[in-house]
Structures are given as C-alpha cells and as structure tokens.
Design a protein around this motif. Structure first.
Motif, PDB file in Angstrom:
ATOM      1  N   ASN A 177      31.161  -7.293  -2.316  1.00 11.52           N
ATOM      2  CA  ASN A 177      32.166  -7.353  -3.379  1.00 11.52           C
ATOM      3  C   ASN A 177      33.293  -8.267  -2.933  1.00 11.52           C
ATOM      4  OD1 ASN A 177      34.616  -5.532  -2.361  1.00 11.52           O
ATOM      5  ND2 ASN A 177      32.693  -4.526  -1.742  1.00 11.52           N
ATOM      6  N   PHE A 179      36.771 -11.026  -4.641  1.00 15.68           N
ATOM      7  CA  PHE A 179      37.471 -11.626  -5.778  1.00 15.68           C
ATOM      8  C   PHE A 179      38.150 -12.912  -5.339  1.00 15.68           C
ATOM      9  CE2 PHE A 179      40.669  -9.098  -3.667  1.00 15.68           C
ATOM     10  CZ  PHE A 179      41.793  -9.900  -3.706  1.00 15.68           C
ATOM     11  N   ARG A 733      41.382 -14.773 -12.538  1.00 13.92           N
ATOM     12  CA  ARG A 733      40.788 -13.938 -11.503  1.00 13.92           C
ATOM     13  C   ARG A 733      39.302 -13.758 -11.783  1.00 13.92           C
ATOM     14  NH1 ARG A 733      43.140  -9.851  -8.062  1.00 13.92           N
ATOM     15  NH2 ARG A 733      41.644  -8.279  -7.384  1.00 13.92           N
ATOM     16  N   SER A 735      36.172 -11.422 -10.207  1.00 11.45           N
ATOM     17  CA  SER A 735      35.786 -10.339  -9.310  1.00 11.45           C
ATOM     18  C   SER A 735      34.280 -10.150  -9.349  1.00 11.45           C
ATOM     19  CB  SER A 735      36.478  -9.033  -9.725  1.00 11.45           C
ATOM     20  OG  SER A 735      37.881  -9.184  -9.741  1.00 11.45           O
TER      21      SER A 735
END
Length: 736
Positions: A177, A179, A733, A735
C-alpha cells in the motif's frame, strides 16, 4: 473579561455536572449498536495508557485525530493541531520553527533557549523529542495524533507537567500500500508527500515515506530576499521483523532537514515603558526608539537590511522490541539516538537600519532507552519499567549590535543524565469500576558550563553586577530526585458512558539559566524542578448508536516551584514561584446522517502565577499563552455522486485575548481573533484518485500569534509575530 470567563466556567461546570447526572441515565438502557459506518462517529484506538484502547474507554482527557481527518481538515504541521484541540496553544514565537512553544491548559514553558525541555512532551512513535525545536515539524504519513491533557509522568518516558503530543506514523503491513500526494499553492508552494510499504519476505515488512515542501517567503522584503520561506526535506524508513507470533522487532530511521532560508519576519512597532518598566504600545505610526516607522502598517511587508538565515537538521535511528512471554506477560523496549543541528540568525530590529542581529545555535545528541514489563490479563493488570535519557548539548546565543559596536554573546553546554523507575497498576473492583495507581521516581544529574563574552562600549549596560554574565565563566554539577504519581477511578456503567476522577502529580526537572546577556542573578543561575498537583473529574458519553459523542473534563492545578520565565528586553530569567490554574474543556462530535459531520470544542481557563517582580512589588500575573477561552468548530458535508464522493469541510478556531509574556505587559497582549480554513475534495470511486482545493486563513486575517516587549533602549518597540496570510492551493492524491 475575567468575570465573563469565570461565569462561563461555572456555567460549563454546572452543565457538565448535569450531563454526568442526567444525560448518562438514559444511556443505561442503551446497547451499543452497529450503525452504518458513515453514520457513526469514528472510533479511534489510542495508546494513551501504553496499551491499545478505544479513546472512549480510558479515563484521560485525550483529543485524537486520525490521519484521514487531519488531511480533511488541512492540518499539515504540528502547530496546526491547536485548531481542533481544546486547551492547546502551539506557536513558533519568532516566525520560523526555531522553537515550539506548547501550552496545554495553561501549562507552558516560554523560554526558547535550546537547552530547555518543554513542559509538554512531544513524541514521535514513542520516541521523546527533548528539544523544543523539533516539536515544530511537518506531519507526513501520519496514522493519528494523540494530545493527552494533564500530567503524564507515570507511564510515558519523560515527565511532562502539562501533558503531551504523540504523533503516530503509519507502520509497515503485510499488504502492499502507499500513496503520492502533491500540492501547489500560494507563494509558489510545491509540496510532495509519498509513502510505500508492504512485505519484503515471510515475516518481514517495510515502509518508506518522504516529504518535500518548498515555498517562497510570505513576508515581502523591499530591500532583499523575501522572509519566512520554507525548504523542508524529510524521509522515514521502517522495517518490521516478525520471526514468530511472539516476537516483533521494529527498526526505524528518519531524517528531517530545513535547508537554509531567509528568516525573521516579525513586525516592530513603537513602544514606550510605563512606570514599572513594562512596554506599552504607542499609537500607530509612532517611531521606535531608533526612529524607524513601518510605512504601511502591513505585517506582511517590511524592509530588512539583514535577511536572516535559518537551518535545522535532525537524524534519528532506533528500534522497538515487543516480546510475548506467555501467561499474559510481555516485554517492550524502545531505543533511540538523535542528533540535532540548528542555526538561526535574524534581523532583530526588523528595519533597514543596522541595529541588531540575534543568533541562536544548538548542537545536541539525545539517547533514550526504555524497558517495560507488562501483565495484561485478568482483573489485575500492571506495567513496570525503567527509563534512561542522555542529552549532550552545546548551545550559543548572541545579540550583535553593529550600530553600537557591541556584541554580548554566550557559549554554554548542558549535559543531562536522567534515570527513572516507574510502575502503574489497574484493578477491576467490579465489572464497571476500575482503580488505577501509578508512581515514577526520576533522578536527573546535569553538568553545566556557561561562558559570557561581551565586546564594545555598551557592555556595562548589559553586564549587571552580581549577574550570571558578570562571573564570566560559571560551572555546576547537580542532581535532583522527583516523584510523579497517579490515582484514578473509572466508572463505566455501560458501553456508552465513562465517568472518571483522578489525582495526578507531575514533575519537571531542574535546569539552568543561560541567555546571551546572562542577567539572571548569579545566586539563581540554577532553578529547581517544578511539581504540579492536578485534580480532574471527567466523563465520556455516546448517544444515538454512536452518532453523537460528548467528552468533557474539569480540572484544578496547584503548582509548587513553578518554573516561571520572565523576559524583559534582553533579560531572560527563569525562577521558581507558585501558581494555580483551573478550567474545563469539552468536545462534541456528531454524525446526524445525510453525509454531515460536525465537531466542536470549548476550553475555559483561569491562571494565576504568584510573586512576579514588577517595579518594586511582587504581584500576581496570568500565565503566558493562556486565553480565558477558545472555541473550535468544524463541519463536513459528503455527497455520494455515484462515480465518487464530493466533500466540503470548513473549520475555525477563536482564541480569546492572552498575554505572550509573563509580565502581562500591554505590549505583549494578543487580541482575540478567528482563523478559518476551507477545503473541497473529490474522491473517484475504485480508482484511488482524489482532487482537492483549499484555502487557509479564509478571510485573510492578519492574526498576531506572539509578541515580545523590547521597549527598553535602544529598540524602543514591540515585536509581533503573525500567522500566515491567506493561502490557496490545489492538491492531487493517488492511493493504492
């Protein structure tokens, strides 16, 4: 104002008592349901008791903000946290982040010298930050922030009389994971924040986060580089090793650097001294003591012949170990090493005239080691541990007066070794009633070296007979033992209600006067540790299937040997006296449905510091950074568009009048003011993309945050520090 504040305090206290007696009664019949996630107030798990627990289940006043909410509210620097934390004041007094002055419920330490530890501790991932400089920092890749109010000496690694701020970053996980977040804003700001984490192999995971924030100075300098620019770089790396289900090892390293930027940027206005020698502002347009008049009265413009220079760099490395010993026992250790290098020099007459340049440097090494043994099962649970802190610091302060050919300056060092043993136990008297008791014994040993040098014709003015500076060189070696403690009772009649009462004793160790002029009396160059007895009653309530949350507390603080910082012109002196404080703070959160979220906070405060020398008298004064009341408000509306979610957020804070300095000189009075911010964002469903636009300081208020009384000759003025002007920006952004 004082009577209004006391009346408001009494009303709030009565209202809180009614909430305890009345509002909690129907909650006995409520069972905690499981409403839709969007309709319930967020449940935040905190580690305020060094164990993971729902913030609603612990008898400590805590404001907790999750990472997503921080982003939504536009809180991207540690000083921004005051916008949504009742009872918290947080400012960088001179403009740049040379030092962070944190006040929680009126408890503060306003001496910005590099060797002074704050009265409110600042932690990042369980690591104590001894320097008041490192508390001012950008928030990046943050999981949540916890602000604990009241003494926290028993369980946390360094005693803090007022409370603490704990920044918890995102940790490595077993799933990939991350961003990337980019912002472009006013003053040519370009900010990039990114992180990626995931598994490296069986039982091993890692995470890396980086930040770059660069912006031009927002104070226009007519004769040189613009002032208060930003050029920050930061990186953090973490590795988690789990060889089995009983052992976890976390290794971490972080680097934070503010590259050299033009700095200073306060506004000077004319001020004269009253009969007691305290500064009083003169009418607008009046000259300073050296004849300078700011032409337009705009705090965001000026003529600075010396553009200043500020740079700061820290390195931190360390590790944490958690070992399950079986049978409900576990062992936890936290080890850290940090180096700090900070340099600051600024035009301290804030004019085109070559009057004065103030400088402050710090080079320090910090080492901490904590070991905790924990028993966490059954009706009787406890934590016991040992803590060690070592600080080796070399510091410099100087005030160069080229117009007078005079330069007083001080080189000094303070080396600290601190040893603590602590323990805290919880016992379930019944299923609803819990008793907590804890104690910490701390031994501080310090070595001190101070050297004052002054060259030039005005030195006799600065070097007073019998003062620290008059001795030239002063050395000392001293030790002191202090005790902190906690006794608390929590009553939880049902899952939606918690009532608590506590008595806490806080302790902050002794330290030394320093300063570039060294005007503290030689007989008082060392001041004693301070003790705070804190009495608190509070409650936490949830209603309507967790759609409404109300938390509140009332408190009374009684200080002995309060470490009072008295700054008058070039005279910086710390001494011990007594003080009392009382107040209340409340937080309300609501999710009424239809995508609405509301948050509100109220803090009421009264402070009284005794024995402050004013003229030939000893008088009582209000503590610095202690407004009678503050109001925090935030509202969010989320719209489901099918292809994504549109949300709008506005937050505002009102801070009542307060004094920036302990003398309560009229020149240091900060008038009450509002600050409002707004943000609109669009999240695209199932893509990870988000676009946003924001405006900080929505109404473009010139909001003064701090002031210094320099009304004595030769400056004859008052410095004022202002928050940033209106700031627009767009943000993208992604993610994953």
């Amino acid at each position: 104002m004082f009577k209004d504040s006391i009346g408001a305090f009494r009303s709030a206290a009565c209202g809180f008592a009614l909430a305890v007696a009345g509002l909690s009664m129907p909650a006995f019949a409520q069972d905690r349901a499981a409403p839709a996630a969007d309709d319930a107030v967020d449940e935040i798990v905190v580690t305020a008791t060094r164990r993971a627990a729902n913030v609603q289940d612990i008898g400590i006043a805590v404001t907790a903000l999750g990472g997503d909410r921080l982003t939504e509210l536009g809180l991207r620097n540690s000083t921004d946290l005051a916008a949504m934390t009742p009872g918290l004041q947080f400012t960088a007094p001179g403009g740049p982040p040379v030092a962070g002055l944190i006040s929680i419920r009126g408890v503060s330490q306003n001496d910005f010298a590099g060797h002074i530890e704050p009265a409110n501790a600042f932690y990042v991932d369980e690591v104590y930050q001894p320097s008041n400089a490192t508390s001012v920092q950008e928030l990046f890749d943050v999981s949540r922030v916890e602000v604990l109010k009241g003494p926290q000496g028993t369980l946390f690694g360094r005693n803090a009389t007022g409370g603490l701020i704990h920044v918890i970053t995102n940790q490595p996980t077993d799933e990939l994971n991350g961003f990337v977040d980019a912002t472009y804003g006013s003053y040519d700001q370009f900010r990039v924040e990114a992180a990626v984490g995931g598994p490296l192999g069986e039982g091993v995971s890692a995470r890396i986060a980086v930040l770059k924030n660069k912006a031009d100075g927002y104070i226009k300098n007519d004769i040189g580089p613009d002032i208060l620019a930003n050029d920050t770089l930061a990186a953090r790396g973490q590795v988690k090793i789990e060889p089995n289900d009983r052992l976890t090892v976390n290794l971490f390293a972080d680097w934070y650097k503010i590259r050299p930027v033009a700095t200073g940027g306060a506004m000077i206005t004319g001020a004269a001294q009253d009969a007691d020698g305290l500064g009083v502002l003169l009418p607008p347009g009046s000259p300073t003591g050296f004849g300078y008049v700011d032409a337009d009265g705009d705090p965001y413009t000026g003529s600075f012949n010396f553009a200043g220079r500020f740079t700061r760099e820290t390195w931190t490395v360390g590790g944490k170990i958690n070992l399950d010993l079986g049978g409900g026992y576990s062992l936890a250790t936290v080890t850290s090493y940090q180096s700090l290098d900070s340099e600051y020099a600024a035009d301290n007459d804030f004019s085109p005239i070559d009057i004065g340049i103030f400088g402050q440097n710090a080079k320090a090494k910090h080492f901490t080691q904590e070991i905790r043994l924990i028993e966490d099962e059954g009706a009787f649970r406890w934590t016991a541990g040992l803590y060690y802190l070592n600080i080796k610091g070399d510091y410099f302060q100087g005030f160069n007066l080229p117009a007078f050919g005079t330069y007083p300056r001080a080189d000094y060092s303070v080396d600290t070794q601190s040893y603590s043993a602590f323990g805290q136990a919880e016992y379930d008297l019944t299923e609803q009633l819990k008793l907590t008791a804890g104690i910490r014994v701390t031994r501080d040993e310090k070595k001190y070296y101070y050297s004052e040098v002054c060259t030039g014709p005005l030195c006799p003015v600065f070097i007073a007979p019998g003062s620290l500076a008059s001795a030239g060189v002063t050395t000392d070696k001293h030790g002191e033992t202090g005790v902190s403690g906690r006794l608390a009772l929590d009553y939880k009649p049902n899952s939606d209600t918690l009532l608590y009462a506590s008595i806490n004793r806080g302790y902050k160790a002794f330290n030394y006067n320093a300063g570039f002029v060294g005007q503290a009396p030689l007989t008082g160059f060392r001041f004693k540790g301070e003790n705070l007895m804190a009495y608190e009653v509070g409650g936490k309530f949830e209603f309507f299937d967790r759609r409404l949350r109300l938390n509140g507390a009332t408190y009374y603080y009684d200080y002995s040997d309060y470490q009072a910082f008295d700054q008058r012109g070039f005279n910086f002196t710390l001494f011990n006296t007594s003080a009392k404080m009382y107040g209340a703070d409340f937080e309300l959160s609501a999710r009424p449905g239809m995508g609405f979220q509301f948050d509100a906070g109220l803090a009421l405060l009264h402070t009284n510091v005794k024995g402050i020398p004013i003229g030939t008298r000893l008088v009582d004064r209000k503590a610095p950074q202690s407004p009678d009341y503050t109001i925090n408000l935030a509202a969010t509306k989320r719209f489901d568009l099918g292809f994504g979610q549109l949300s709008g957020t506005m937050n505002a804070i009102y801070t009542d009048d307060f004094y920036a300095q302990l003398t309560n000189a009229q020149a240091t009075l900060i008038k009450g003011s509002w600050l409002a911010n707004a943000r609109v964002s669009l999240k695209f469903a199932d893509s990870g993309f988000e676009l946003a636009g924001f405006v900080n300081n929505l109404f473009d208020k010139a909001r003064k945050t701090f002031a210094f009384d320099v009304s004595a000759p030769p400056l004859g003025g008052s410095y004022g520090t202002y928050a940033t002007p209106r700031w627009f920006g767009v943000q993208a952004r992604y993610s994953f």
